[in-house]
Design a protein around this motif. Structure first.
Motif, PDB file in Angstrom:
ATOM      1  N   ASP A 134     -80.456 -19.145  24.702  1.00  0.00           N
ATOM      2  CA  ASP A 134     -82.092 -19.582  25.154  1.00  0.00           C
ATOM      3  C   ASP A 134     -81.812 -17.491  25.372  1.00  0.00           C
ATOM      4  N   SER A 135     -83.237 -17.520  25.949  1.00  0.00           N
ATOM      5  CA  SER A 135     -83.250 -15.749  26.446  1.00  0.00           C
ATOM      6  C   SER A 135     -82.994 -15.512  27.671  1.00  0.00           C
ATOM      7  N   ALA A 136     -82.143 -14.221  28.317  1.00  0.00           N
ATOM      8  CA  ALA A 136     -81.804 -13.982  28.707  1.00  0.00           C
ATOM      9  C   ALA A 136     -82.794 -14.345  30.256  1.00  0.00           C
ATOM     10  N   ASP A 137     -84.042 -14.337  30.475  1.00  0.00           N
ATOM     11  CA  ASP A 137     -85.246 -15.251  31.150  1.00  0.00           C
ATOM     12  C   ASP A 137     -84.731 -15.996  31.791  1.00  0.00           C
ATOM     13  N   VAL A 138     -84.746 -17.166  30.568  1.00  0.00           N
ATOM     14  CA  VAL A 138     -84.277 -18.759  30.608  1.00  0.00           C
ATOM     15  C   VAL A 138     -83.134 -19.284  31.507  1.00  0.00           C
ATOM     16  N   THR A 139     -82.096 -18.155  30.668  1.00  0.00           N
ATOM     17  CA  THR A 139     -80.745 -18.230  31.229  1.00  0.00           C
ATOM     18  C   THR A 139     -80.835 -17.838  33.299  1.00  0.00           C
ATOM     19  N   ALA A 140     -81.520 -17.304  33.351  1.00  0.00           N
ATOM     20  CA  ALA A 140     -81.372 -16.327  34.510  1.00  0.00           C
ATOM     21  C   ALA A 140     -82.539 -17.472  35.167  1.00  0.00           C
ATOM     22  N   LYS A 141     -83.497 -18.124  34.797  1.00  0.00           N
ATOM     23  CA  LYS A 141     -84.451 -19.899  35.269  1.00  0.00           C
ATOM     24  C   LYS A 141     -83.554 -20.655  36.598  1.00  0.00           C
ATOM     25  N   ALA A 142     -82.336 -20.918  34.823  1.00  0.00           N
ATOM     26  CA  ALA A 142     -81.415 -21.791  35.485  1.00  0.00           C
ATOM     27  C   ALA A 142     -80.434 -21.755  35.896  1.00  0.00           C
ATOM     28  N   LEU A 143     -79.627 -20.371  35.804  1.00  0.00           N
ATOM     29  CA  LEU A 143     -79.127 -20.482  37.044  1.00  0.00           C
ATOM     30  C   LEU A 143     -79.736 -20.348  38.730  1.00  0.00           C
ATOM     31  N   ALA A 144     -80.464 -19.936  38.813  1.00  0.00           N
ATOM     32  CA  ALA A 144     -81.168 -20.059  40.076  1.00  0.00           C
ATOM     33  C   ALA A 144     -82.149 -21.654  39.757  1.00  0.00           C
ATOM     34  N   ALA A 145     -81.994 -22.379  39.324  1.00  0.00           N
ATOM     35  CA  ALA A 145     -82.489 -23.358  39.447  1.00  0.00           C
ATOM     36  C   ALA A 145     -81.390 -24.234  39.578  1.00  0.00           C
ATOM     37  N   PRO A 184     -86.634 -25.410  32.814  1.00  0.00           N
ATOM     38  CA  PRO A 184     -84.536 -25.203  33.468  1.00  0.00           C
ATOM     39  C   PRO A 184     -85.529 -25.328  35.444  1.00  0.00           C
ATOM     40  N   SER A 185     -85.791 -25.964  35.431  1.00  0.00           N
ATOM     41  CA  SER A 185     -86.280 -26.331  37.133  1.00  0.00           C
ATOM     42  C   SER A 185     -85.200 -27.378  37.612  1.00  0.00           C
ATOM     43  N   PRO A 186     -85.598 -27.077  39.326  1.00  0.00           N
ATOM     44  CA  PRO A 186     -84.853 -28.581  40.044  1.00  0.00           C
ATOM     45  C   PRO A 186     -85.507 -30.026  39.370  1.00  0.00           C
ATOM     46  N   ILE A 187     -86.629 -30.086  39.972  1.00  0.00           N
ATOM     47  CA  ILE A 187     -87.205 -30.899  38.951  1.00  0.00           C
ATOM     48  C   ILE A 187     -86.890 -31.998  38.062  1.00  0.00           C
ATOM     49  N   ALA A 188     -87.195 -30.720  36.925  1.00  0.00           N
ATOM     50  CA  ALA A 188     -86.008 -31.737  35.107  1.00  0.00           C
ATOM     51  C   ALA A 188     -84.470 -31.507  35.158  1.00  0.00           C
ATOM     52  N   MET A 189     -83.657 -30.863  36.270  1.00  0.00           N
ATOM     53  CA  MET A 189     -82.580 -31.533  36.808  1.00  0.00           C
ATOM     54  C   MET A 189     -82.532 -32.977  37.080  1.00  0.00           C
ATOM     55  N   ALA A 190     -83.055 -32.819  38.459  1.00  0.00           N
ATOM     56  CA  ALA A 190     -83.385 -34.444  38.728  1.00  0.00           C
ATOM     57  C   ALA A 190     -83.266 -35.219  38.072  1.00  0.00           C
TER      58      ALA A 190
END
Length: 383
Positions: free
Chosen positions: A101-112, A74-80
């Motif tokens: 997914d987990s709360a942590d992964v969801t938070a990372k996706a929102l930030a990304a 869950p990162s900008p690089i993966a999204m690109a």
């Protein structure tokens, strides 16, 4: 002096209808006009040699592509990378989609998604879960499913203006009408999905501001004569939208045809791919949450299967989805193309910016052959 571009030599689809013997004028990455005949001198001509020039496709449900799943990275690089993989198939704007997914992964996706806002092809984020009904889990992991709470609502409201368009799929039994109203009033697009709700429950959520339903027919209560379910509620309401997966695996073409004929508007049924990592990749398997998903190449389009035979997203791209509607559902090309362009743009409330070749809109374009295969794409910033 800024030089205008004139796209010539193809039928022009403006998001609603075709224009023949016309050219498209673009300047500074924006549409100026569709004009009859040949362009005047002083305009740079881009000759297309037949086919169709259309707005670029818009996909609101893209889990992966190019060998990458958003859940795994869950990162900008993966999204690109996902956006680049789908651009080859005509998609010029998409919502990277995080499966439950987990709360942590969801938070990372929102930030990304906030960091990726404005990158080519990325217009927001779709959270498909974790607020889903375990009874309709599909390929999602039940252990991560949970009710929507106040902290979630606050996090989604805070993230929405940063990511562009935030779409949240949730089940009726995992949220309240009040929570949905809070999200909708703050600009979060709410979709009902992976839900066993009744038509009355769905109507209450739509009345509160839910915008539509996620992958119509799949992972939801079906239509019957005494209990219309979520499917019936969507088809009957003029303000409800719905994505649909047109790959011949998730829904029989006859059911798609019935839904398209039955749908009350102006809310429409639009195409989504629900694509996984294998689109734009030569691989034939990948892992999701520790489970191996394999490609079965039988049928019109390959299908992706968990070890127990459960469908796990799709292996289709948007151009193939358009062709499926034309070839198997037997609808006119302009109808199929609209469901990949203007309709998803309107669902996302981006109809003045994307999905149409109208004055002032972005010049995100796809050139298709007469067989609806992709020849080339352009993003507005390239023109």
């Amino acid at each position: 002096m800024t030089l205008s571009h004139a796209f010539c030599g193809a039928r022009i689809f403006d998001g609603q209808r075709f224009h023949d013997n016309a050219h498209l004028v673009v300047r500074d990455g924006r549409i100026i006009a569709i004009r009859d005949g040949s362009p005047p001198a002083g305009i740079r001509r881009i000759e297309l040699d037949g086919g169709i020039l259309s707005p670029g496709f818009i996909d609101v449900q893209v889990n992966g592509g190019g060998g990458v799943m958003l859940n795994d990275a869950p990162s900008p690089i993966a999204m690109a990378r996902i956006a680049a993989a789908h651009r080859a198939f005509g998609t010029t704007a998409l919502l990277p989609t995080l499966i439950t997914d987990s709360a942590d992964v969801t938070a990372k996706a929102l930030a990304a998604a906030g960091q990726a806002a404005g990158q080519p092809g990325i217009i927001g984020l779709h959270l498909e879960g974790p607020h889903l009904d375990p009874a309709r889990k599909g390929a999602h992991l039940e252990k991560f499913m949970r009710p929507l709470d106040g902290a979630d609502v606050a996090a989604y409201i805070a993230a929405a203006p940063k990511v562009g368009r935030l779409l949240v799929t949730l089940a009726a039994n995992q949220a309240t009408v009040s929570q949905v109203r809070q999200l909708a009033d703050a600009g979060v697009i709410v979709s009902i999905g992976h839900s066993d709700c009744s038509a009355d429950e769905a109507d209450a959520f739509f009345d509160a501001g839910a915008r539509g339903a996620t992958h119509l027919f799949n992972a939801m209560s079906g239509l019957s004569h005494r209990e219309p379910g979520l499917v019936g509620a969507v088809l009957a309401r003029s303000d409800a939208w719905a994505g649909i997966i047109a790959d011949g695996q998730h829904i029989d073409p006859r059911a798609i045809a019935i839904a398209l004929a039955a749908k009350s508007g102006p809310g429409r049924i639009f195409l989504v791919t629900d694509a996984m990592a294998l689109v734009g990749s030569d691989a034939d398997r990948f892992d999701l949450n520790g489970r191996t998903i394999t490609r079965d190449a039988s049928g019109y389009c390959p299908r992706l299967l968990l070890p127990d035979g459960t469908l796990a997203g799709s292996d289709i791209d948007m151009a193939s989805s358009v062709r499926f509607l034309v070839e198997k559902v037997r609808i006119p090309p302009e109808d199929a193309l609209r469901r990949a362009t203007a309709d998803p743009a309107d669902f996302l409330r981006l109809g003045n910016e994307r999905g149409r070749l109208a004055a002032g809109a972005r010049a995100d374009l796809v050139h298709l052959g007469d067989d609806l295969t992709v020849r080339r794409t352009w993003l507005g910033e390239e023109l």
